[in-house]
Design a protein around this motif. Sequence first.
Motif, PDB file in Angstrom:
ATOM      1  N   MET A   1      12.690  -2.519  10.357  1.00 47.51           N
ATOM      2  CA  MET A   1      13.623  -2.656   9.264  1.00 47.51           C
ATOM      3  C   MET A   1      12.900  -2.324   7.954  1.00 47.51           C
ATOM      4  SD  MET A   1      15.971  -5.910   8.573  1.00 47.51           S
ATOM      5  CE  MET A   1      16.602  -6.266   7.012  1.00 47.51           C
ATOM      6  N   PRO A   2      13.413  -1.401   7.188  1.00 47.11           N
ATOM      7  CA  PRO A   2      12.751  -1.012   5.941  1.00 47.11           C
ATOM      8  C   PRO A   2      12.790  -2.142   4.907  1.00 47.11           C
ATOM      9  CG  PRO A   2      14.784   0.257   6.283  1.00 47.11           C
ATOM     10  CD  PRO A   2      14.592  -0.622   7.468  1.00 47.11           C
ATOM     11  N   LEU A   3      11.809  -2.097   4.026  1.00 46.61           N
ATOM     12  CA  LEU A   3      11.736  -3.094   2.962  1.00 46.61           C
ATOM     13  C   LEU A   3      12.762  -2.798   1.872  1.00 46.61           C
ATOM     14  CD1 LEU A   3       7.876  -3.296   2.498  1.00 46.61           C
ATOM     15  CD2 LEU A   3       9.318  -4.896   3.739  1.00 46.61           C
ATOM     16  N   THR A   4      13.230  -3.869   1.273  1.00 45.12           N
ATOM     17  CA  THR A   4      14.141  -3.691   0.136  1.00 45.12           C
ATOM     18  C   THR A   4      13.294  -3.359  -1.089  1.00 45.12           C
ATOM     19  OG1 THR A   4      14.033  -5.999  -0.552  1.00 45.12           O
ATOM     20  CG2 THR A   4      15.712  -5.421   1.105  1.00 45.12           C
ATOM     21  N   ASP A   5      13.943  -2.901  -2.126  1.00 48.19           N
ATOM     22  CA  ASP A   5      13.235  -2.599  -3.373  1.00 48.19           C
ATOM     23  C   ASP A   5      12.562  -3.850  -3.923  1.00 48.19           C
ATOM     24  OD1 ASP A   5      13.882   0.068  -3.256  1.00 48.19           O
ATOM     25  OD2 ASP A   5      15.633  -0.115  -4.590  1.00 48.19           O
ATOM     26  N   GLU A   6      13.225  -4.968  -3.807  1.00 50.19           N
ATOM     27  CA  GLU A   6      12.668  -6.236  -4.305  1.00 50.19           C
ATOM     28  C   GLU A   6      11.414  -6.605  -3.519  1.00 50.19           C
ATOM     29  OE1 GLU A   6      13.973 -10.855  -4.297  1.00 50.19           O
ATOM     30  OE2 GLU A   6      15.499  -9.430  -4.995  1.00 50.19           O
ATOM     31  N   GLN A   7      11.420  -6.422  -2.212  1.00 48.39           N
ATOM     32  CA  GLN A   7      10.255  -6.723  -1.388  1.00 48.39           C
ATOM     33  C   GLN A   7       9.094  -5.790  -1.733  1.00 48.39           C
ATOM     34  OE1 GLN A   7      12.298  -6.264   2.368  1.00 48.39           O
ATOM     35  NE2 GLN A   7      12.097  -8.467   2.831  1.00 48.39           N
ATOM     36  N   LYS A   8       9.407  -4.545  -2.008  1.00 48.19           N
ATOM     37  CA  LYS A   8       8.372  -3.593  -2.397  1.00 48.19           C
ATOM     38  C   LYS A   8       7.721  -4.002  -3.707  1.00 48.19           C
ATOM     39  CE  LYS A   8      10.418   0.397  -0.064  1.00 48.19           C
ATOM     40  NZ  LYS A   8      11.047   1.715  -0.257  1.00 48.19           N
ATOM     41  N   VAL A   9       8.526  -4.465  -4.653  1.00 44.58           N
ATOM     42  CA  VAL A   9       8.001  -4.898  -5.954  1.00 44.58           C
ATOM     43  C   VAL A   9       7.109  -6.118  -5.771  1.00 44.58           C
ATOM     44  CG1 VAL A   9       8.666  -5.911  -8.174  1.00 44.58           C
ATOM     45  CG2 VAL A   9       9.880  -3.904  -7.308  1.00 44.58           C
ATOM     46  N   VAL A  10       7.529  -7.065  -4.951  1.00 38.68           N
ATOM     47  CA  VAL A  10       6.738  -8.276  -4.703  1.00 38.68           C
ATOM     48  C   VAL A  10       5.406  -7.909  -4.051  1.00 38.68           C
ATOM     49  CG1 VAL A  10       6.645 -10.408  -3.345  1.00 38.68           C
ATOM     50  CG2 VAL A  10       8.721  -9.829  -4.613  1.00 38.68           C
ATOM     51  N   ARG A  11       5.451  -7.031  -3.058  1.00 39.25           N
ATOM     52  CA  ARG A  11       4.217  -6.615  -2.384  1.00 39.25           C
ATOM     53  C   ARG A  11       3.277  -5.883  -3.334  1.00 39.25           C
ATOM     54  NH1 ARG A  11       5.138  -4.774   3.850  1.00 39.25           N
ATOM     55  NH2 ARG A  11       5.926  -6.772   4.583  1.00 39.25           N
ATOM     56  N   ALA A  12       3.811  -5.040  -4.178  1.00 39.07           N
ATOM     57  CA  ALA A  12       2.986  -4.309  -5.138  1.00 39.07           C
ATOM     58  C   ALA A  12       2.317  -5.281  -6.109  1.00 39.07           C
ATOM     59  CB  ALA A  12       3.819  -3.282  -5.892  1.00 39.07           C
TER      60      ALA A  12
END
Length: 101
Positions: A1-12
């Motif tokens: 399942m691909p990451l959401t934009d919000e999850q990408k921001v948190v990971r970054a």
Amino acid sequence: MPLTDEQKVVRAAKRQMTNALQEEARAHRDEARRREWVEKGMYLTREEAAAGKPCHGCSLPVIDNLGSWPGTMHLSPEERMGYDAAEARFKEMHPDCGSHR
């Protein structure tokens, strides 16, 4: 399942924080090592090294004016063997240095 934009921001953000903390820890280790060298009378300034004063650890010149190596990808196999041998000798004489020869 691909990451959401919000999850990408948190990971970054977490990745940036981890990198910053690692750099800060490295800076503290380097400063502690420098203070230790000063206390033991082993610290060598850039000016002293440029003037020819040898390393307090191995008695070899820090700046030997033997020229610089080209990028390791441009070395011939024979040159690379010489480079690796010199690097190994340096690491043997300066195990805690964290630098290169």
